[in-house]
Design an enzyme around this catalytic site. Structure first.
Site, PDB file in Angstrom:
ATOM      1  NE  ARG A 210      -1.994   2.088   3.572  1.00 32.33           N
ATOM      2  CZ  ARG A 210      -2.638   2.691   4.586  1.00 32.33           C
ATOM      3  NH1 ARG A 210      -3.904   2.411   4.832  1.00 32.33           N
ATOM      4  NH2 ARG A 210      -2.015   3.552   5.356  1.00 32.33           N
TER       5      ARG A 210
ATOM      6  CE1 TYR B 223      -4.963   6.755   7.558  1.00 35.55           C
ATOM      7  CE2 TYR B 223      -4.577   6.080   5.276  1.00 35.55           C
ATOM      8  CZ  TYR B 223      -4.746   5.766   6.615  1.00 35.55           C
ATOM      9  OH  TYR B 223      -4.673   4.461   7.013  1.00 35.55           O
TER      10      TYR B 223
ATOM     11  CG  ASP C 288      -7.005   3.678   3.259  1.00 36.92           C
ATOM     12  OD1 ASP C 288      -8.096   4.175   2.919  1.00 36.92           O
ATOM     13  OD2 ASP C 288      -6.791   3.183   4.392  1.00 36.92           O
TER      14      ASP C 288
ATOM     15  CG  HIS D 213      -8.257   6.952   6.112  1.00 41.53           C
ATOM     16  ND1 HIS D 213      -8.716   7.601   7.223  1.00 41.53           N
ATOM     17  CD2 HIS D 213      -7.829   5.738   6.543  1.00 41.53           C
ATOM     18  CE1 HIS D 213      -8.561   6.816   8.288  1.00 41.53           C
ATOM     19  NE2 HIS D 213      -8.038   5.673   7.901  1.00 41.53           N
TER      20      HIS D 213
ATOM     21  CD  GLU E 124      -8.283   0.534   2.958  1.00 43.88           C
ATOM     22  OE1 GLU E 124      -7.172   0.131   2.564  1.00 43.88           O
ATOM     23  OE2 GLU E 124      -8.563   0.692   4.150  1.00 43.88           O
TER      24      GLU E 124
ATOM     25  CD  GLU F 216      -9.847   1.071   7.689  1.00 46.64           C
ATOM     26  OE1 GLU F 216      -9.011   0.460   7.008  1.00 46.64           O
ATOM     27  OE2 GLU F 216      -9.597   2.138   8.264  1.00 46.64           O
TER      28      GLU F 216
ATOM     29  NE  ARG G 248      -9.363  -2.405   4.086  1.00 52.49           N
ATOM     30  CZ  ARG G 248      -8.351  -2.740   4.880  1.00 52.49           C
ATOM     31  NH1 ARG G 248      -7.861  -3.954   4.855  1.00 52.49           N
ATOM     32  NH2 ARG G 248      -7.813  -1.857   5.696  1.00 52.49           N
TER      33      ARG G 248
ATOM     34  CD  GLU H  78      -4.340  -2.735   6.808  1.00 53.35           C
ATOM     35  OE1 GLU H  78      -5.519  -2.965   7.128  1.00 53.35           O
ATOM     36  OE2 GLU H  78      -3.846  -1.599   6.797  1.00 53.35           O
TER      37      GLU H  78
ATOM     38  CD1 TRP I 162      -7.517  12.130   9.869  1.00 56.28           C
ATOM     39  CD2 TRP I 162      -8.101  10.054  10.542  1.00 56.28           C
ATOM     40  NE1 TRP I 162      -6.363  11.391  10.010  1.00 56.28           N
ATOM     41  CE2 TRP I 162      -6.697  10.124  10.420  1.00 56.28           C
ATOM     42  CE3 TRP I 162      -8.695   8.860  10.939  1.00 56.28           C
ATOM     43  CZ2 TRP I 162      -5.860   9.027  10.685  1.00 56.28           C
ATOM     44  CZ3 TRP I 162      -7.886   7.779  11.213  1.00 56.28           C
ATOM     45  CH2 TRP I 162      -6.466   7.868  11.083  1.00 56.28           C
TER      46      TRP I 162
HETATM   47  O1  KDG Z   1      -7.442   3.190  13.826  1.00 60.38           O
HETATM   48  C1  KDG Z   1      -7.540   3.625  12.508  1.00 60.38           C
HETATM   49  C2  KDG Z   1      -6.690   2.747  11.617  1.00 60.38           C
HETATM   50  O2  KDG Z   1      -7.016   1.401  11.792  1.00 60.38           O
HETATM   51  C3  KDG Z   1      -6.864   3.102  10.175  1.00 60.38           C
HETATM   52  O3  KDG Z   1      -6.554   4.446   9.960  1.00 60.38           O
HETATM   53  C4  KDG Z   1      -5.952   2.240   9.340  1.00 60.38           C
HETATM   54  O4  KDG Z   1      -7.126   2.861   7.360  1.00 60.38           O
HETATM   55  C5  KDG Z   1      -6.405   2.101   7.936  1.00 60.38           C
HETATM   56  C6  KDG Z   1      -5.923   0.913   7.224  1.00 60.38           C
HETATM   57  O5  KDG Z   1      -6.319   0.752   6.079  1.00 60.38           O
HETATM   58  O6  KDG Z   1      -5.163   0.151   7.804  1.00 60.38           O
HETATM   59 MG    MG Z   2      -7.991   1.865   5.649  1.00 58.75          MG
END
Ligand code: KDG
Ligand code: MG
Length: 402
Positions: free
Chosen positions: A147, A159, A210, A212, A236, A262, A283, A339, A402
């Site tokens: 990643r 991020y 990602d 995010h 992602e 996630e 995820r 991951e 975020w």
């Molecule tokens: O606690 C937040 C994290 O788990 C996250 O920011 C990690 O986005 C993430 C990832 O893909 O591992």
């Molecule tokens: Mg993530």
């Protein structure tokens, strides 16, 4: 056999972890992870006040019934706190059952579907050059999937950018750090990053990214389309998924594979995404969604629609989750990728485990149970430290995702 004692252990060997230990009257015990990054003590209170008193005296073999008791019986269903507490109990019970059977957990789930588990690592850098170098270092360590996250020119604290170590931890202060976000700069920058990565490393390595949750559906569609030539393994969390329907728009505009989930905690969070074939990878992981018992249901639904698994495996999920996830990954027929963000050596010492990394793959161990333990006297040397995840605002001050 009966559950005779239940205890929550909070430890912070570099970051906070919440671990549940269930003991039986026959001397066997099982452990489960209940860590919820930045909200750890909420799960501790939920377990101590509402869950553990109900477990004493129950038969630990009745995993399904205990799951239903904690889910249906609570009346207030779902949510990250409840589902993490249920996950901790569920994983500890599977650990006990597998130890009793004298088998590694994947055997109880149905046995091996594969010999090894493909993982991806996290490469990140403050700028384009640093990120390209970081991806090279992961390839040198043997990773086949990486990643890539980079600082974006003109964006403060983008991020996923670490501080020069293998262990990226975003929960960096007692109160949330404020970061500023600029979508236009990001959308211009990311295709340049992947141009450079493909030019340097070719197509052999799998690359992931990602977002995010930072984009709107149409912006995500634009990014997905602009990254098509770079052949990502996945893009992602391109947009927040509370509205599952939002992914229909992204899907209509791009063939870049999409991963999400996630932050999901039940099958209801991804039912439409899966049934509508709006994503390629789910995820959700063991600790996030009520343990092995519920994750298995999500994976089975996903299999019907050729959606594959890609379990969350950031460092805020403890080695207990990683161990349990690897047994799940070794069994699940529709496995995609796992991951794997490395824990610190202090964390690895507190949680002795039998899984191992070799040439881009993780291997679940063969000891009975999920293969992860906790060294309680070492854990006691690392007291809890309050830590929050950051927040993001647009440059005019508007709160963002975020
Ligand atoms: O606690 C937040 C994290 O788990 C996250 O920011 C990690 O986005 C993430 C990832 O893909 O591992
Ligand atoms: Mg993530």
């Amino acid at each position: 056999m009966k559950i005779s004692a239940a205890r929550v252990i909070v430890t912070s060997p570099g970051r906070n972890f919440v671990t549940l230990k269930l003991q039986t009257d026959e001397g066997l015990y099982g452990i489960g992870d209940a860590t919820l990054n930045g909200r750890e003590l909420a799960v501790v209170a939920y377990l101590n006040d509402h869950v553990l008193p109900c477990l004493i005296g129950r038969d630990p073999a009745r995993i399904e019934d205990i799951w239903q008791f904690l889910y249906r019986g609570a009346y207030w269903r779902r949510g990250p706190v409840t589902m993490r507490a249920i996950a901790a109990v569920d994983v500890a019970l599977w650990d006990i059952k597998a130890k009793l059977a004298g088998m590694p957990l994947y055997q109880l789930l149905g046995g091996r579907s594969r010999e090894r588990v493909l993982v991806y690592g996290h490469a990140n850098g403050e700028d384009l050059d640093a990120t390209v170098d970081a991806v090279g270092r992961y390839i040198d360590m043997g990773y086949r999937a990486v990643r890539a996250q980079s600082g974006v020119p003109g964006v403060t604290l983008a991020y996923g950018v670490g501080r020069g170590t293998l262990n990226y931890e975003p929960a960096d202060a007692a109160l949330p750090t404020e970061t500023a976000w600029n979508t236009s700069r990001y959308l211009d920058f990311v295709p340049r990053l992947f141009d450079r990565l493909r030019a340097r490393f070719g197509n052999e390595v799998e690359l992931l990214h990602d977002v995010h949750h930072r984009l709107t559906p149409m912006e995500a569609a634009r990014l997905g389309r602009s990254l098509e030539p770079h052949r990502l393994f996945w893009l992602e969390d391109a947009t927040p998924a509370e509205n599952q329907e939002a992914f229909r728009l992204i899907r209509a505009h791009t063939t870049t594979p999409l991963a999400v989930g996630e932050v999901f905690n039940s099958i209801w969070d991804c039912k439409d995404l899966i049934q509508g074939q709006l994503i390629d990878y789910i995820r959700t992981t063991v600790v996030g969604a009520g343990g092995i018992t519920h994750l298995r249901r999500i994976a089975d639904l996903a299999a019907l629609y050729q959606v594959r698994t890609g379990c969350h495996g950031a460092t805020d999920l403890s080695p207990v989750t990683m161990g349990a996830a690897l047994h799940f990954d070794t069994w699940v027929p529709n496995f995609g990728i796992q991951e794997y963000m490395r824990h610190t050596s202090e964390t690895d010492a507190v949680f002795p485990h039998d899984y191992r990394f070799e040439r881009g793959y993780l291997f679940a161990g063969d000891s009975p149970g999920h293969g992860v333990d906790i060294d309680e006297s070492l854990a006691a040397r690392f007291p809890y430290k309050p830590a929050s995840l950051p927040i993001a605002r647009l440059e005019d001050g508007t709160m963002w995702n975020w």
